[in-house]
Design a protein around this motif. Structure first.
Motif, PDB file in Angstrom:
ATOM      1  N   UNK A 104       0.828  -1.204   0.000  1.00 59.95           N
ATOM      2  CA  UNK A 104       0.000   0.000   0.000  1.00 59.95           C
ATOM      3  C   UNK A 104       0.863   1.254   0.000  1.00 59.95           C
ATOM      4  N   UNK A 105       2.100   1.154  -0.477  1.00 64.42           N
ATOM      5  CA  UNK A 105       2.966   2.307  -0.505  1.00 64.42           C
ATOM      6  C   UNK A 105       3.702   2.395  -1.829  1.00 64.42           C
ATOM      7  N   UNK A 106       4.204   3.600  -2.095  1.00 58.78           N
ATOM      8  CA  UNK A 106       4.918   3.881  -3.331  1.00 58.78           C
ATOM      9  C   UNK A 106       6.416   3.949  -3.052  1.00 58.78           C
ATOM     10  N   UNK A 107       7.197   3.461  -4.014  1.00 57.16           N
ATOM     11  CA  UNK A 107       8.659   3.527  -3.926  1.00 57.16           C
ATOM     12  C   UNK A 107       9.213   3.984  -5.271  1.00 57.16           C
ATOM     13  N   UNK A 108      10.385   4.619  -5.223  1.00 58.80           N
ATOM     14  CA  UNK A 108      11.056   5.065  -6.440  1.00 58.80           C
ATOM     15  C   UNK A 108      12.044   4.020  -6.941  1.00 58.80           C
ATOM     16  N   UNK A 109      12.033   3.807  -8.243  1.00 60.05           N
ATOM     17  CA  UNK A 109      12.965   2.887  -8.873  1.00 60.05           C
ATOM     18  C   UNK A 109      13.655   3.598 -10.037  1.00 60.05           C
ATOM     19  N   UNK A 110      14.922   3.223 -10.246  1.00 62.44           N
ATOM     20  CA  UNK A 110      15.712   3.822 -11.319  1.00 62.44           C
ATOM     21  C   UNK A 110      16.118   2.766 -12.342  1.00 62.44           C
ATOM     22  N   UNK A 111      16.119   3.177 -13.608  1.00 62.83           N
ATOM     23  CA  UNK A 111      16.679   2.339 -14.656  1.00 62.83           C
ATOM     24  C   UNK A 111      18.178   2.552 -14.743  1.00 62.83           C
ATOM     25  N   UNK A 112      18.841   1.775 -15.586  1.00 64.62           N
ATOM     26  CA  UNK A 112      20.296   1.796 -15.643  1.00 64.62           C
ATOM     27  C   UNK A 112      20.838   2.893 -16.536  1.00 64.62           C
ATOM     28  N   UNK A 113      20.011   3.520 -17.334  1.00 66.60           N
ATOM     29  CA  UNK A 113      20.471   4.593 -18.202  1.00 66.60           C
ATOM     30  C   UNK A 113      20.811   4.126 -19.598  1.00 66.60           C
ATOM     31  N   UNK A 114      20.648   5.029 -20.552  1.00 65.66           N
ATOM     32  CA  UNK A 114      21.004   4.755 -21.933  1.00 65.66           C
ATOM     33  C   UNK A 114      21.716   5.989 -22.498  1.00 65.66           C
ATOM     34  N   UNK A 115      22.810   5.761 -23.203  1.00 61.61           N
ATOM     35  CA  UNK A 115      23.651   6.861 -23.682  1.00 61.61           C
ATOM     36  C   UNK A 115      23.073   7.468 -24.961  1.00 61.61           C
ATOM     37  N   UNK A 116      22.970   8.782 -24.951  1.00 65.64           N
ATOM     38  CA  UNK A 116      22.577   9.541 -26.135  1.00 65.64           C
ATOM     39  C   UNK A 116      23.730  10.462 -26.497  1.00 65.64           C
TER      40      UNK A 116
END
Length: 120
Positions: A104-116
């Protein structure tokens, strides 16, 4: 939960790229999803974000050139980048606020990134 960012690459100025950020796992709901740009030696910059209701927001430097949208059925958010400039170069990371199944709670998640990389 995993966030997979993809779609980066090398493009000439004026070109376009489309980034994807796909979430996987035991997801109940996805809230706000944001794209950030990281350039070595500089502070990480918030580029664009989209709320769960579809409302969007962009940093001034990409207004009119970038479009963020989401496909909730696919747990995916896209960043369409047009009229690219050399100053758009960086690692693009996505961050999502997610509620897991059975919680019943929200959490932040990050992706690994992609180079532009945008060449002049």
């Amino acid at each position: 939960v995993q966030l997979q960012a993809s779609g980066g690459g090398l493009v000439q100025a004026g070109g376009a790229l489309k980034l994807s950020c796909q979430a996987s796992g035991s997801i109940l709901s996805i809230g706000t999803v944001a794209w950030y740009r990281h350039v070595p030696g500089k502070q990480r910059e918030l580029v664009a974000f989209v709320h769960s209701n579809g409302n969007t927001n962009y940093t001034d430097s990409v207004l009119g050139r970038f479009t963020i949208n989401r496909e909730d059925f696919a747990n995916t958010v896209y960043l369409q980048m047009d009229s690219l400039k050399p100053e758009d170069t960086g690692v693009y990371l996505c961050r999502a606020t997610i509620k897991l199944s059975g919680t019943d709670w929200w959490s932040n998640y990050w992706g690994q990134g992609t180079q532009v990389t945008v060449s002049s």
